[in-house]
Design a protein around this motif. Structure first.
Motif, short mmCIF file in Angstrom:
data_model
loop_
_atom_site.label_atom_id
_atom_site.label_comp_id
_atom_site.label_asym_id
_atom_site.label_seq_id
_atom_site.Cartn_x
_atom_site.Cartn_y
_atom_site.Cartn_z
N PRO A 43 0.82 -1.22 0.00
CA PRO A 43 0.00 0.00 0.00
C PRO A 43 0.85 1.27 0.00
CG PRO A 43 -0.97 -1.63 1.43
CD PRO A 43 0.34 -2.21 0.96
N GLY A 44 0.49 2.20 -0.89
CA GLY A 44 1.26 3.42 -1.06
C GLY A 44 2.17 3.38 -2.28
N THR A 45 2.26 2.21 -2.92
CA THR A 45 3.22 2.01 -4.00
C THR A 45 2.51 1.84 -5.34
OG1 THR A 45 4.51 0.79 -2.37
CG2 THR A 45 5.22 0.62 -4.68
N PHE A 46 2.88 2.68 -6.31
CA PHE A 46 2.21 2.59 -7.61
C PHE A 46 3.14 3.05 -8.72
CE2 PHE A 46 1.21 6.40 -5.26
CZ PHE A 46 1.38 7.44 -6.16
N LYS A 47 4.37 2.59 -8.69
CA LYS A 47 5.39 3.05 -9.63
C LYS A 47 5.66 2.04 -10.74
CE LYS A 47 8.87 1.03 -6.73
NZ LYS A 47 9.47 0.17 -7.74
N ASP A 48 5.70 0.75 -10.37
CA ASP A 48 5.98 -0.26 -11.40
C ASP A 48 4.85 -0.28 -12.42
OD1 ASP A 48 8.22 -0.86 -9.94
OD2 ASP A 48 7.26 -2.47 -8.81
N ARG A 49 3.66 0.01 -11.94
CA ARG A 49 2.50 0.07 -12.83
C ARG A 49 2.74 1.06 -13.97
NH1 ARG A 49 -3.06 2.67 -11.30
NH2 ARG A 49 -4.32 2.07 -13.10
N TYR A 50 3.47 2.14 -13.68
CA TYR A 50 3.76 3.12 -14.73
C TYR A 50 4.54 2.48 -15.89
CZ TYR A 50 6.47 6.39 -17.39
OH TYR A 50 7.08 7.01 -18.44
N PHE A 51 5.60 1.76 -15.59
CA PHE A 51 6.40 1.14 -16.65
C PHE A 51 5.57 0.11 -17.41
CE2 PHE A 51 9.64 2.46 -13.56
CZ PHE A 51 10.44 3.24 -14.39
N LEU A 52 4.83 -0.69 -16.66
CA LEU A 52 4.04 -1.76 -17.29
C LEU A 52 2.95 -1.19 -18.19
CD1 LEU A 52 3.61 -3.93 -14.07
CD2 LEU A 52 5.31 -4.30 -15.86
N THR A 53 2.43 -0.02 -17.80
CA THR A 53 1.34 0.58 -18.56
C THR A 53 1.84 1.40 -19.74
OG1 THR A 53 0.16 0.83 -16.46
CG2 THR A 53 -0.77 1.98 -18.35
N HIS A 54 2.90 2.17 -19.49
CA HIS A 54 3.29 3.17 -20.47
C HIS A 54 4.62 2.92 -21.15
CE1 HIS A 54 -0.08 5.71 -19.33
NE2 HIS A 54 0.25 5.53 -18.07
N ASP A 55 5.51 2.19 -20.52
CA ASP A 55 6.86 2.08 -21.08
C ASP A 55 7.42 0.67 -20.92
OD1 ASP A 55 9.04 3.10 -22.40
OD2 ASP A 55 9.56 4.60 -20.87
N PRO A 56 6.69 -0.34 -21.42
CA PRO A 56 7.10 -1.73 -21.17
C PRO A 56 8.46 -2.08 -21.77
CG PRO A 56 5.41 -1.66 -22.87
CD PRO A 56 5.49 -0.27 -22.28
N HIS A 57 8.81 -1.41 -22.88
CA HIS A 57 10.09 -1.75 -23.50
C HIS A 57 11.28 -1.37 -22.62
CE1 HIS A 57 8.70 -3.34 -27.30
NE2 HIS A 57 7.81 -2.37 -27.35
N ARG A 58 11.10 -0.35 -21.79
CA ARG A 58 12.17 0.04 -20.87
C ARG A 58 12.52 -1.15 -19.97
NH1 ARG A 58 13.54 5.01 -18.97
NH2 ARG A 58 14.01 5.92 -20.91
N LEU A 59 11.47 -1.81 -19.48
CA LEU A 59 11.67 -2.98 -18.63
C LEU A 59 12.27 -4.13 -19.46
CD1 LEU A 59 11.29 -4.81 -16.14
CD2 LEU A 59 8.93 -5.17 -16.90
N ILE A 60 11.69 -4.37 -20.61
CA ILE A 60 12.16 -5.50 -21.43
C ILE A 60 13.62 -5.30 -21.81
CG2 ILE A 60 11.85 -6.64 -23.67
CD1 ILE A 60 8.81 -5.93 -23.39
N GLU A 61 13.99 -4.08 -22.17
CA GLU A 61 15.38 -3.82 -22.53
C GLU A 61 16.31 -4.09 -21.34
OE1 GLU A 61 16.24 0.04 -24.27
OE2 GLU A 61 18.24 -0.62 -24.89
N GLY A 62 15.87 -3.67 -20.14
CA GLY A 62 16.65 -3.97 -18.94
C GLY A 62 16.80 -5.47 -18.73
N CYS A 63 15.73 -6.20 -18.97
CA CYS A 63 15.77 -7.66 -18.82
C CYS A 63 16.75 -8.29 -19.81
CB CYS A 63 14.39 -8.26 -19.07
SG CYS A 63 13.16 -7.85 -17.84
N ILE A 64 16.76 -7.79 -21.03
CA ILE A 64 17.65 -8.39 -22.03
C ILE A 64 19.11 -8.09 -21.71
CG2 ILE A 64 18.16 -8.60 -24.50
CD1 ILE A 64 15.33 -7.63 -25.11
N ILE A 65 19.37 -6.86 -21.27
CA ILE A 65 20.75 -6.51 -20.92
C ILE A 65 21.22 -7.39 -19.76
CG2 ILE A 65 22.27 -4.69 -20.01
CD1 ILE A 65 20.52 -2.65 -21.56
N CYS A 66 20.38 -7.54 -18.75
CA CYS A 66 20.73 -8.39 -17.60
C CYS A 66 20.96 -9.83 -18.06
CB CYS A 66 19.62 -8.32 -16.56
SG CYS A 66 19.80 -9.49 -15.21
N SER A 67 20.05 -10.36 -18.85
CA SER A 67 20.12 -11.77 -19.24
C SER A 67 21.35 -12.06 -20.09
CB SER A 67 18.86 -12.16 -20.03
OG SER A 67 17.72 -11.99 -19.24
N THR A 68 21.65 -11.19 -21.06
CA THR A 68 22.80 -11.45 -21.91
C THR A 68 24.10 -11.32 -21.10
OG1 THR A 68 22.66 -9.17 -22.71
CG2 THR A 68 21.73 -10.86 -24.12
N ALA A 69 24.10 -10.43 -20.11
CA ALA A 69 25.32 -10.28 -19.30
C ALA A 69 25.55 -11.48 -18.38
CB ALA A 69 25.25 -8.99 -18.48
#
Ligand SMILES: Cc1cc2nc3c(=O)[nH]c(=O)nc-3n(C[C@H](O)[C@H](O)[C@H](O)COP(=O)(O)O)c2cc1C
Ligand code: SF4
Ligand code: FES
Lengths: 166, 430
Positions: B89-115
């Motif tokens: 409760p009080g937290t509503f930030k991850d929802r922003y990426f998931l709603t509006h900027d999903p590629h930012r997260l996906i790009e982070g995931c790919i960089i992490c995974s390849t490394a």
């Protein structure tokens, strides 16, 4: 009649199972498929999932009972879920609850006799910055006033009469 | 100095639809990934480690250090699991990426995974986020079609699959080991640690678990470098973060601020101060589990260390402001009900204690509590803390402890008055 998945659901399940190194990984996604097919998870539906994934029924049951979104009972056509946690409380969620109860003539956790509405209090929906927040089925409604909620309920009632969805 | 707002992570204002791959790319998206692939795994890991990006899921563990715990000499597959179960409760930030900027997260995931040599990533999204699940699935599908995911990542010899996995309405699954159990199709009951997920995680294999916002920061770090990131924040706590402000402020919402911004200024300058210009009664600085702060404790930089030293936590940086005239017992009722409802029931002190605390708080509000109940409330809270498998026990006891300590007179008034002294007083209006 024995319960069966539709061909589309079967295909979806095939795809889901491939995503996990073991079959149980697909259990929750497959339970959602079953819920979508049959409305809620009856014991027949759980048994069907168990057979389909070749898992013991007890495992399927244990998982299904743990999660509130895996429904073991039917809900109304419009599942009205009002957040009652602290950020929404501070912005007036109690008034939303009062208005919904009065207008629908039911208490929390209840369904209207015409099976149209189920009313429930839920925990934080991660919409605290636009509180008070609620969900109708899969849709969020944020920054709600009691007046807006009354109007929403009227609209949903009207939509149901004209055969429309949520 | 006024509080500066940024738009590195939060870019709602420019009206672009970053959910679409071409829009995301036109704004420079997936260039950091290309750069990471050129730099190579070791350089990427070193850069993220140097960037002191502390876990945005609440615990603040440095991401680069966590990545370093994953064994590189194993024959087992390794997994990346994204924690998108946002529910504190009080937290509503991850929802922003998931709603509006999903590629930012996906790009982070790919960089992490390849490394880290990971070829399967699961994004565990809370079940209530129906729209966000569809949005992320769509973005992932676009990546497959564009050759960013699949048999080869951007033509390089890396294979990577990303799957979206839905949660099903249990807050406890935000706890990383409960999340892994849930991913495996089991009830979300936290595991004893050690072993830590980096060694034995999903399906018995080494696993990195990171919060959405933590991973969303990674492309920026690769693009601009660790030094750039670090100078935005403070020492050992770099960068900017999404700060959510809710409750009794004039301008609630999400803001991107430098780590170390002054909490009081954030409330009064960024969020416009308190509704009806009432004085502040209490502030929860980083999600409902954080001990409450009183008005005299607000002149503090928002860093993990400073808030810890002040006896609270920065947590998820979800600030809840409570105005004067609000009953603190009613606020605590909501918080205590929540943790009692969400306890998974494995540990006796948590299962019994959270229910007990919640009932005492209810009795206080209803006017049925006796004097001895005040001490009992604190005793129960103290009993739970540190005696449980996961941190939900602490999360439930800390708000109680802080209220008993800082608002004892108000609790006493509930006992003496035989009920709530705030009965009939309206909450401030927007
Ligand atoms: C009860 C409980 C709930 C949690 N909920 C979340 C959550 O919803 N999202 C999240 O990212 N982390 C949550 N966490 C923290 C995770 O256990 C874990 O620390 C985090 O996912 C690690 O990612 P990070 O290092 O990037 O922050 C929770 C922890 C506890 C004890
Ligand atoms: S502390 Fe509570 S939530 Fe965590 S494992 Fe124990 S009973 Fe479950
Ligand atoms: S408290 Fe209601 S959405 Fe967070």
């Amino acid at each position: 009649m024995t319960l069966a998945f539709s061909p589309a659901a079967e295909q979806r399940i095939d795809d889901l199972v491939k995503r996990y190194p073991d079959r149980q990984g697909a259990l929750i996604p497959v339970l959602y498929v079953a819920q979508r097919e049959f409305g809620y998870l009856t014991s027949e539906a759980l048994a069907l999932v168990a057979r389909r994934l070749d898992l013991p029924e007890t495992k399927v049951l244990t998982t299904a009972t743990f999660y509130t979104m895996l429904r073991k009972r039917p809900v109304g056509r419009y599942h009205l879920q009002i957040c009652h946690n602290v950020a929404c409380y501070l912005r007036g969620s109690d008034e939303l609850v009062a208005v919904a109860k009065k207008k629908l003539g039911i208490g929390m956790g209840e369904t209207t006799p015409d099976k149209l509405f189920t009313l429930e209090g839920v925990e934080c929906l991660a919409a605290c910055g636009t509180a008070p927040a609620l969900q109708v089925n899969e849709d969020y409604h944020e920054d709600m006033t009691p007046e807006q909620l009354e109007r929403l309920i009227d609209e949903l009632r009207a939509a149901s009469r004209s055969g429309g969805g949520a | 100095m006024p509080v500066k707002q940024y738009n590195h992570l939060l870019r709602l204002g420019d009206g672009k639809d970053y959910r679409k791959l071409d829009v995301y790319r036109a704004a420079g998206g997936y260039k950091p990934l290309a750069k990471a692939l050129e730099l190579g795994a070791d350089a990427v890991k070193a850069e993220v480690k140097a960037a002191t990006v502390r876990g945005r899921g609440g615990a603040g563990f440095p991401a680069g250090v966590k990545w370093g715990f994953v064994p590189q000499d194993t024959d087992k597959p390794k997994f990346l699991v994204v924690n998108a179960d946002e529910g504190e409760p009080g937290t509503f930030k991850d929802r922003y990426f998931l709603t509006h900027d999903p590629h930012r997260l996906i790009e982070g995931c790919i960089i992490c995974s390849t490394a880290l040599g990971i070829s399967t990533c699961y994004i565990y999204i809370r079940g209530e986020f129906h729209e966000q699940i569809r949005t992320v699935e769509k973005a992932v599908a676009e990546c497959y079609a564009a050759g960013i995911l699949g048999k080869s990542v951007m033509g390089k010899p890396f294979q990577l699959d990303i799957f979206v996995h839905p949660g099903a309405g249990a807050y406890i699954c935000g706890e990383e080991t409960a999340l892994l159990e849930s991913l495996e199709g089991k009830p979300g009951q936290p595991r004893l640690k050690p072993p830590f997920p980096a060694v034995v995680g999903a399906f018995g294999c080494p696993t990195v678990i990171n919060n959405v916002e933590t991973l969303a920061a990674v492309p920026l770090i690769i693009e601009h470098g660790a030094d750039w990131w670090n100078q935005l924040g403070v020492e050992r706590d770099g960068g900017t973060r999404l700060v959510g402000i809710s409750g009794h402020v004039k301008k609630p919402g999400l803001y991107e601020l430098a780590v170390g911004s002054n909490l009081k200024q954030v409330i009064y300058e960024v969020a416009g101060g308190v509704l009806e210009d009432r004085p502040i009664k209490a502030v929860i600085p980083g999600g409902s589990s954080c001990p409450m702060l009183t008005p005299d404790e607000l002149d503090i930089p928002m860093t993990f260390d400073a808030l810890r030293d002040a006896g609270s936590m920065l947590g998820t940086a979800g600030i809840i402001v409570i105005a004067e005239g609000t009953c603190i017992v009613r606020c605590l009722q909501r918080i205590s009900h929540f943790y009692a409802h969400e306890s998974c029931g494995q540990c006796t002190p948590c299962r019994e204690g959270t229910g007990w605390m919640s009932r005492i708080v209810d009795q206080l509000e209803a006017g049925h509590a006796r004097q001895a109940d005040l001490d009992m409330l604190l005793d129960i809270a103290n009993e739970i803390g540190g005696n449980t498998i996961c941190a939900l026990g602490d999360a439930a006891s800390m708000p109680v402890q802080s209220v008993v300590k800082k608002f004892r007179a108000e609790l006493q008034a509930h006992v003496d008055h035989g009920g709530c002294p705030f009965e009939g007083q309206p909450l401030p209006r927007a």
